[in-house]
Design a protein around this motif. Structure first.
Motif, PDB file in Angstrom:
ATOM      1  N   PRO A 161      -3.409  -0.165 -14.114  1.00 40.45           N
ATOM      2  CA  PRO A 161      -2.602  -1.214 -13.474  1.00 40.45           C
ATOM      3  C   PRO A 161      -1.362  -1.568 -14.295  1.00 40.45           C
ATOM      4  O   PRO A 161      -1.183  -2.707 -14.756  1.00 40.45           O
ATOM      5  CB  PRO A 161      -3.588  -2.380 -13.387  1.00 40.45           C
ATOM      6  CG  PRO A 161      -4.475  -2.198 -14.557  1.00 40.45           C
ATOM      7  CD  PRO A 161      -4.627  -0.714 -14.743  1.00 40.45           C
ATOM      8  N   GLY A 200      -3.043   0.280  -9.578  1.00 37.70           N
ATOM      9  CA  GLY A 200      -4.191   0.411 -10.470  1.00 37.70           C
ATOM     10  C   GLY A 200      -5.431   0.897  -9.745  1.00 37.70           C
ATOM     11  O   GLY A 200      -6.213   1.692 -10.300  1.00 37.70           O
ATOM     12  N   GLU A 201      -5.623   0.458  -8.505  1.00 42.29           N
ATOM     13  CA  GLU A 201      -6.779   0.925  -7.724  1.00 42.29           C
ATOM     14  C   GLU A 201      -6.687   2.420  -7.442  1.00 42.29           C
ATOM     15  O   GLU A 201      -7.702   3.125  -7.419  1.00 42.29           O
ATOM     16  CB  GLU A 201      -6.864   0.143  -6.419  1.00 42.29           C
ATOM     17  CG  GLU A 201      -7.271  -1.317  -6.595  1.00 42.29           C
ATOM     18  CD  GLU A 201      -7.241  -2.082  -5.292  1.00 42.29           C
ATOM     19  OE1 GLU A 201      -6.998  -1.444  -4.235  1.00 42.29           O
ATOM     20  OE2 GLU A 201      -7.433  -3.313  -5.317  1.00 42.29           O
ATOM     21  N   LEU A 202      -5.478   2.914  -7.245  1.00 42.21           N
ATOM     22  CA  LEU A 202      -5.291   4.338  -6.955  1.00 42.21           C
ATOM     23  C   LEU A 202      -5.385   5.209  -8.201  1.00 42.21           C
ATOM     24  O   LEU A 202      -5.829   6.358  -8.137  1.00 42.21           O
ATOM     25  CB  LEU A 202      -3.928   4.564  -6.288  1.00 42.21           C
ATOM     26  CG  LEU A 202      -3.737   4.007  -4.874  1.00 42.21           C
ATOM     27  CD1 LEU A 202      -2.288   4.165  -4.433  1.00 42.21           C
ATOM     28  CD2 LEU A 202      -4.668   4.705  -3.889  1.00 42.21           C
ATOM     29  N   THR A 203      -4.954   4.679  -9.345  1.00 46.45           N
ATOM     30  CA  THR A 203      -4.812   5.501 -10.549  1.00 46.45           C
ATOM     31  C   THR A 203      -5.730   5.102 -11.692  1.00 46.45           C
ATOM     32  O   THR A 203      -5.893   5.874 -12.643  1.00 46.45           O
ATOM     33  CB  THR A 203      -3.359   5.411 -11.064  1.00 46.45           C
ATOM     34  OG1 THR A 203      -3.096   4.054 -11.487  1.00 46.45           O
ATOM     35  CG2 THR A 203      -2.366   5.814  -9.988  1.00 46.45           C
ATOM     36  N   GLY A 204      -6.289   3.898 -11.624  1.00 42.77           N
ATOM     37  CA  GLY A 204      -7.078   3.390 -12.741  1.00 42.77           C
ATOM     38  C   GLY A 204      -6.242   2.770 -13.837  1.00 42.77           C
ATOM     39  O   GLY A 204      -6.775   2.324 -14.857  1.00 42.77           O
ATOM     40  N   ASP A 224      -4.244  -8.377 -17.478  1.00 44.47           N
ATOM     41  CA  ASP A 224      -4.545  -7.039 -17.989  1.00 44.47           C
ATOM     42  C   ASP A 224      -3.797  -6.693 -19.272  1.00 44.47           C
ATOM     43  O   ASP A 224      -4.005  -5.617 -19.840  1.00 44.47           O
ATOM     44  CB  ASP A 224      -4.185  -5.983 -16.927  1.00 44.47           C
ATOM     45  CG  ASP A 224      -5.045  -6.085 -15.685  1.00 44.47           C
ATOM     46  OD1 ASP A 224      -6.234  -6.436 -15.818  1.00 44.47           O
ATOM     47  OD2 ASP A 224      -4.520  -5.834 -14.583  1.00 44.47           O
ATOM     48  N   ARG A 239       0.826  -1.215   0.000  1.00 44.78           N
ATOM     49  CA  ARG A 239       0.000   0.000   0.000  1.00 44.78           C
ATOM     50  C   ARG A 239       0.857   1.261   0.000  1.00 44.78           C
ATOM     51  O   ARG A 239       0.594   2.204  -0.745  1.00 44.78           O
ATOM     52  CB  ARG A 239      -0.926   0.008   1.226  1.00 44.78           C
ATOM     53  CG  ARG A 239      -2.045  -1.019   1.179  1.00 44.78           C
ATOM     54  CD  ARG A 239      -3.129  -0.682   2.209  1.00 44.78           C
ATOM     55  NE  ARG A 239      -2.582  -0.444   3.529  1.00 44.78           N
ATOM     56  CZ  ARG A 239      -2.365  -1.390   4.445  1.00 44.78           C
ATOM     57  NH1 ARG A 239      -2.645  -2.653   4.161  1.00 44.78           N
ATOM     58  NH2 ARG A 239      -1.876  -1.090   5.632  1.00 44.78           N
ATOM     59  N   GLY A 256      -1.599  -4.151  -8.860  1.00 46.29           N
ATOM     60  CA  GLY A 256      -3.040  -4.021  -8.631  1.00 46.29           C
ATOM     61  C   GLY A 256      -3.372  -2.851  -7.720  1.00 46.29           C
ATOM     62  O   GLY A 256      -4.330  -2.107  -7.977  1.00 46.29           O
ATOM     63  N   ALA A 257      -2.584  -2.671  -6.646  1.00 42.74           N
ATOM     64  CA  ALA A 257      -2.828  -1.553  -5.732  1.00 42.74           C
ATOM     65  C   ALA A 257      -2.603  -0.216  -6.423  1.00 42.74           C
ATOM     66  O   ALA A 257      -3.356   0.753  -6.214  1.00 42.74           O
ATOM     67  CB  ALA A 257      -1.921  -1.683  -4.509  1.00 42.74           C
ATOM     68  N   GLU A 300       0.533  -7.879  -6.637  1.00 41.28           N
ATOM     69  CA  GLU A 300      -0.328  -7.105  -5.738  1.00 41.28           C
ATOM     70  C   GLU A 300      -0.019  -5.613  -5.826  1.00 41.28           C
ATOM     71  O   GLU A 300      -0.932  -4.774  -5.767  1.00 41.28           O
ATOM     72  CB  GLU A 300      -0.143  -7.594  -4.305  1.00 41.28           C
ATOM     73  CG  GLU A 300      -0.705  -8.997  -4.056  1.00 41.28           C
ATOM     74  CD  GLU A 300      -0.293  -9.557  -2.714  1.00 41.28           C
ATOM     75  OE1 GLU A 300       0.389  -8.832  -1.950  1.00 41.28           O
ATOM     76  OE2 GLU A 300      -0.640 -10.723  -2.429  1.00 41.28           O
TER      77      GLU A 300
END
Length: 586
Positions: free
Chosen positions: A541, A535-539, A472, A407, A532-533, A529
């Motif tokens: 990945p 990608g969750e923050l920025t869109g 992806d 994270r 992926g993390a 991971e």
């Protein structure tokens, strides 16, 4: 059965410096036997493999791989007396070519001969009967075995192309039922690898070191400008082979040692050579584009012929030419074969691994298996990392949970910081594949320039690679359907989908391509991971991944080198296993 493989020629460069003083420093790299390494294999597969440069700090060294050998034995938990064979990735035999001059006679005795390498083993392990255990493996057989035996393909066309082996520069094999059968050889006088190296010299770069710079420069050039002169570089034959007229311009053994004749001919074709460090002109870019075009055209010619002749639809490649990711990408898109396996340590470091695999195959029947990630190098536990960072002046280290590491790093990357990432066992081969990496945000329009000029301190035309989760990859990149695992080792240039090129400017080259790496969760869970993390923050990945080293330095091996490199760099953060390290404020 346990087999140690070794590569390199211990005195190759020093012999040339001693016997031929006064040459341009770049000419001392026109030798055989660089990139020394060691590898250990047993009945279960690859136990360990590492290049000697990672231990000595001398990039591309050809020195006897003593420290790499010791590491392999340590990881295997054995002594050298418990090894059944030591396989060497060259098998030079004296011939009339070695009697051309006093220089070439002495070179065979002191550098090329098997006895020169056996003497190194005897000096460090004098109590062992090396006449019984030492096996010299023909160089192209070693390269071929390194790819074929780890490809997972029971039957395949196997292509080895490099500067030269003993007397050849390309060999085409049929791999079937664990056996390699040579189909055709191209002699060293007509070497695609040496042609590319001669152009590398002409463009002011280092021979047998900077060919990847020429590959990166080529997309800036105009391939059509010198189209009428390409036959002077390579001519295609009717039997799937070719000739390289340019190398015939070297007159005598001394010009072969410097490629003076080849550079002279290039000067006649394209104008004066570029001096090292001089500005790059459009003409230089066009020459790079021309030699890349010749390489690609010739490889497709060879593969078209032998794929038709054999009916084989799977391809394994190794040798230095197999590190040309642009050519690999073109072959993948050509439709000539269905699947390709490029051995990730395709250069001469990988011949150590191949020599061991080949020697093992001669004595025990082994299935052809598909290798995973080449995480075969040294690994350091939390205690070793803690000792490295404790009380280190100039930085603060904090141990975190695995989730927190992911994270926190994802947040730093999303906010535009550059992170050095040191995890697990070191990769074998020239690519950082997520264990000794520098990571960054690929969306930043200025990130590539920042990394090239400030962090890596290298030429501004050099591209960076994207790393993306396997599931992806089709979203952003044009890769071969059903062959996603082919891209795990960062050895193919692919097209970035047009709609995403502006989104990924830091990893999209000038021609709209990228040298992509895919990551499967089971191969590298923490990197998977992290992507992926992010990608969750920025869109998006996708991360930028480049090797953890600075200019002129091999990729880092151990926590101490990683920390020292970080502290003298412009990197923002360092992650050492579970430790988050940040430089103290001045």
């Amino acid at each position: 059965m346990r087999v140690l493989g070794i590569s390199g020629m211990h005195s190759s460069v020093n012999f040339k410096k001693r016997v031929l003083p006064g040459l341009d420093d770049r000419h001392y790299r026109v030798v055989q036997g660089l990139d020394s390494a060691a590898a250990l294999v047993d009945a279960g597969g690859v136990v360990a493999a590492a290049a000697e440069e990672r231990f000595t700090g001398e990039k591309a060294t050809g020195a006897f791989p003593l420290q790499a050998l010791r590491y392999c034995l340590e990881r295997g938990g054995i002594d050298l007396s418990e090894v059944d064979r030591v396989a060497y990735g060259f098998d030079y035999r004296r011939s009339e070519l070695d009697d051309l001059s006093e220089y070439t006679r002495r070179r065979f005795d002191e550098v090329y001969s098997a006895e020169a390498t056996r003497s190194q083993l005897h000096a460090h392990w004098p109590g062992i009967d090396w006449a019984e255990r030492f096996v010299a493996v023909p160089h192209h057989h070693a390269h071929a075995a390194s790819a074929y035996h780890l490809s997972g393909f029971d039957s395949a066309l196997v292509l080895v192309a490099d500067g030269m082996g003993e007397r050849e520069s390309m060999t085409v094999f049929r791999g079937e039922n664990g056996t390699l059968t040579p189909l055709r050889r191209v002699p060293a006088l007509h070497s695609l690898g040496t042609l590319y190296g001669a152009v590398t010299l002409y463009l002011g770069f280092e021979f047998a070191m900077d060919e990847y710079k020429v590959m990166g420069l080529a997309p800036y050039g105009d391939r059509a400008r010198y189209r009428d002169r390409l036959d002077a570089l390579a001519r295609l034959g009717d039997d799937g082979t070719y000739t390289v007229p340019l190398l015939g311009e070297n007159r005598g053994w001394l010009e072969n040692e410097t490629h003076a004749g080849a550079v002279r001919a290039l000067t006649g074709l394209f104008g004066p050579p570029r001096e090292p460090g001089a500005p790059l002109e459009q003409r230089h870019m066009d020459v790079a584009a021309a030699v890349q075009s010749v390489l690609e055209r010739t490889l497709l010619h060879v593969l078209r012929h032998f794929a038709a002749e054999t009916g084989l639809r799977r391809l394994c490649t190794a040798g230095g030419v197999a590190l040309n990711c642009t050519a690999n990408g073109l072959v993948a898109r050509s439709g000539l074969v269905e699947k390709i396996f490029v051995q990730p340590a395709a250069g001469d470091d990988g011949s150590a691994l191949g020599a061991a695999l080949y020697a093992r195959s001669l004595e025990t029947e082994q299935p052809v298996v598909r290798m995973g990630m080449p995480y075969w190098g040294p690994e350091f536990d939390a205690e070793a990392v803690a000792k490295t960072v404790e009380n280190e002046p100039g930085c603060t280290a904090r141990r975190a949970s695995g989730d927190e590491v992911v994270r926190e790093t994802a947040r730093n990357l999303a906010e535009g910081r550059v992170v050095a990432w040191f995890q697990g066992a070191m990769e074998f081969g020239p690519r950082a594949l997520g264990h000794r990496s520098i990571l960054a945000d690929p969306r930043g329009p200025h990130m590539r320039d920042h990394l090239n000029s400030v962090v890596k301190q290298r030429e501004d035309f050099r591209p960076f690679a994207p790393v993306v989760r396997r599931e992806d990859v089709h979203r952003y990149f044009e890769v071969v359907e059903g062959a996603e695992d082919m891209y795990a080792h960062m050895l193919f240039v692919v097209r970035v989908k047009p709609e995403h090129r502006d989104l990924l400017p830091a990893v999209t080259h000038v021609d709209g391509t990228a040298r992509v790496q895919t990551v499967a969760r089971e191969d590298n869970p923490r990197l998977w991971e992290l992507i992926g993390a992010f990608g969750e923050l920025t869109g998006v990945p996708v991360l930028l991944n480049t090797s953890f080293n600075l200019r002129g330095q091999p990729i880092v091996r151990d926590p101490g080198t990683a920390l020292a490199t970080y502290l003298r760099s412009e990197l923002d953060h360092l992650v050492l296993g579970d430790f988050l390290v940040v430089r103290d404020e001045a």
